[in-house]
Write an enzyme that holds these catalytic residues in place. Sequence first.
Site, PDB file in Angstrom:
ATOM      1  N   SER A   1       0.474  -7.060  -8.850  1.00  0.00           N
ATOM      2  CA  SER A   1       0.765  -5.700  -9.285  1.00  0.00           C
ATOM      3  C   SER A   1       0.392  -4.724  -8.199  1.00  0.00           C
ATOM      4  CB  SER A   1      -0.038  -5.381 -10.540  1.00  0.00           C
ATOM      5  OG  SER A   1      -1.393  -5.216 -10.176  1.00  0.00           O
ATOM      6  N   LYS A   2       0.911  -3.505  -8.376  1.00  0.00           N
ATOM      7  CA  LYS A   2       0.668  -2.447  -7.410  1.00  0.00           C
ATOM      8  C   LYS A   2      -0.810  -2.183  -7.224  1.00  0.00           C
ATOM      9  CE  LYS A   2       4.625   0.509  -7.394  1.00  0.00           C
ATOM     10  NZ  LYS A   2       5.435   0.907  -8.483  1.00  0.00           N
ATOM     11  N   ARG A   3      -1.545  -2.346  -8.293  1.00  0.00           N
ATOM     12  CA  ARG A   3      -2.964  -1.988  -8.229  1.00  0.00           C
ATOM     13  C   ARG A   3      -3.711  -2.759  -7.146  1.00  0.00           C
ATOM     14  NH1 ARG A   3      -3.827  -3.388 -13.400  1.00  0.00           N
ATOM     15  NH2 ARG A   3      -1.657  -2.982 -13.851  1.00  0.00           N
TER      16      ARG A   3
ATOM     17  N   GLY B   1      -2.581  -3.711  -4.215  1.00  0.00           N
ATOM     18  CA  GLY B   1      -2.026  -3.578  -2.860  1.00  0.00           C
ATOM     19  C   GLY B   1      -0.544  -3.291  -2.923  1.00  0.00           C
TER      20      GLY B   1
END
Length: 506
Positions: free
Chosen positions: A263-265, A267
């Site tokens: 997920s974006k969280r 990286g």
Amino acid sequence: MDHPRVRVRFAPSPTGFLHIGGLRTALYNELLAKQQGGDFILRVEDTDRERFVEGGIENVCQSLRDCGVEPNEGVWLDGNGAIVERGDAGPYIQSKRKKLHSAYAQRLIKMNKAYYCFCTTERLQKLRQDMHAAGKPTMYDGKCRDLLANEAQKRVDEGEHHVIRLKLPKKGKIKIWDIIRDDIDFDWVFIDDQIIIKSDGYPTYHLAATCDDHDMKISHVIRGEEWLPSTPKHLFIYEAFGWTPPKFAHLPLLLNSDHSKLSKRQGDVAVTDYLAKGYLPEVLINFVALLGWNPTADQEIYTHDDLISLFDLAKVNKSGAVFNLEKLNWMNEHYLRKIPEERYFELTLPFIEGKTGDREFAERCLRLVRDRIQKPSEVEKLTAYFFEDQFDFSKVRLPWKTQTQKKAYARLQSICEPIKNADDALFRTSVSLETFIKKLIDQNGWSNGDTLWPLRVALSGREKSPTPFELLWVYGKKRSLKRLHDAIMSLSTSMTDDGNPFILPS
Ligand code: GLU
């Protein structure tokens, strides 16, 4: 009847930038299409108007183009960067097919495979809360399932707010065959009566994707594992219409190193970000291809063409694939060493170009660090000292171990003269410079440390750097002498009686 021609589609929703997982899905579709001489279609699934992101379609198209995974049909960016469509099965932008979807929904209602639902948001919310409190799975309770058809139609005609839901079986099982996962059974009892037309009149993904896949004669649906639980609903629609379903292949999830869902969280996930950081497109392709599949046990490097000829959906793994950044870096390093030198310069020159007008000097700097980088941007830091005007020798030790300042001074002086007199041809390779310097050391009975250390620090201004021979080669004669002169001057300021410093030739 099976689909005679391989036609696959990548069907992103333009809710943001193309994700690295999306690139893998697109690639696997493309690999199959190219291998089988079929079609690879890009369809934009934009029916969720609330999640639409401006520029999302362009980003998907551009990222695919940058990585060389272009569809031969569907949505496409023209030379001016405008979104266009090509092919006979369009429109390929799903929102433009709204009328077709409504007509399909009406047919499902007529066949009693779908129904109007008038439940208000408040009722549904309360229902959810109550079910949640009772520890039950939160599902629609079917209140409108059995409304009489003419009664429901009347309410619709009177303008009452409504959606359309699938009338799914409430008992029994459905078997799905998946190329990667084989047979999978789903119990209907756990599957909600899916909304297929929302109150804004737009279809949901389930109806739109299924009908479009049929209309576009899609032979294989290759998509992420997260869509597996939706597949029974899609098959229900195929069956209701008597259509031949495509073959399904659900790709394994992409995981972070801690095995959480990528997920974006944790990286970057956008392809654009990786490209901007200097990961080569062919590296991204090689890397994502191996997220969940490897054609051979002992090889990691594959060209796009290799992947096309080796691709085998049935050999894709079922379990999640870990996104390993170290492996990506290693692969980028490998490719950077292998690509033609001109391309390497194209990628790296922009990072140092502004520092010198001497292209040959810049190229030598880049050649020197080529084996030492994982990303093009790293050349900037690694070559920085070549472009510094003056080194601050107070921060480093010019003499070697027990060597005195005086001796270091004298040694550098004695090296300058032969360098000054040497033929320019000497500077063509670091190997010839090495032979030359080592001969000087031999002839004069010097020690390596007492000579090579001060020489290297004088040239780099650092205690750690490449060899003095490499540094001499990168600088060339004139720049080398300037560096040596600076070092000699700096040593001379802390000394008293040691003769004149070497004079820099003009
Ligand atoms: N629009 C869906 C997505 O955003 C496509 C799923 C599918 O391929 O069926 O991923």
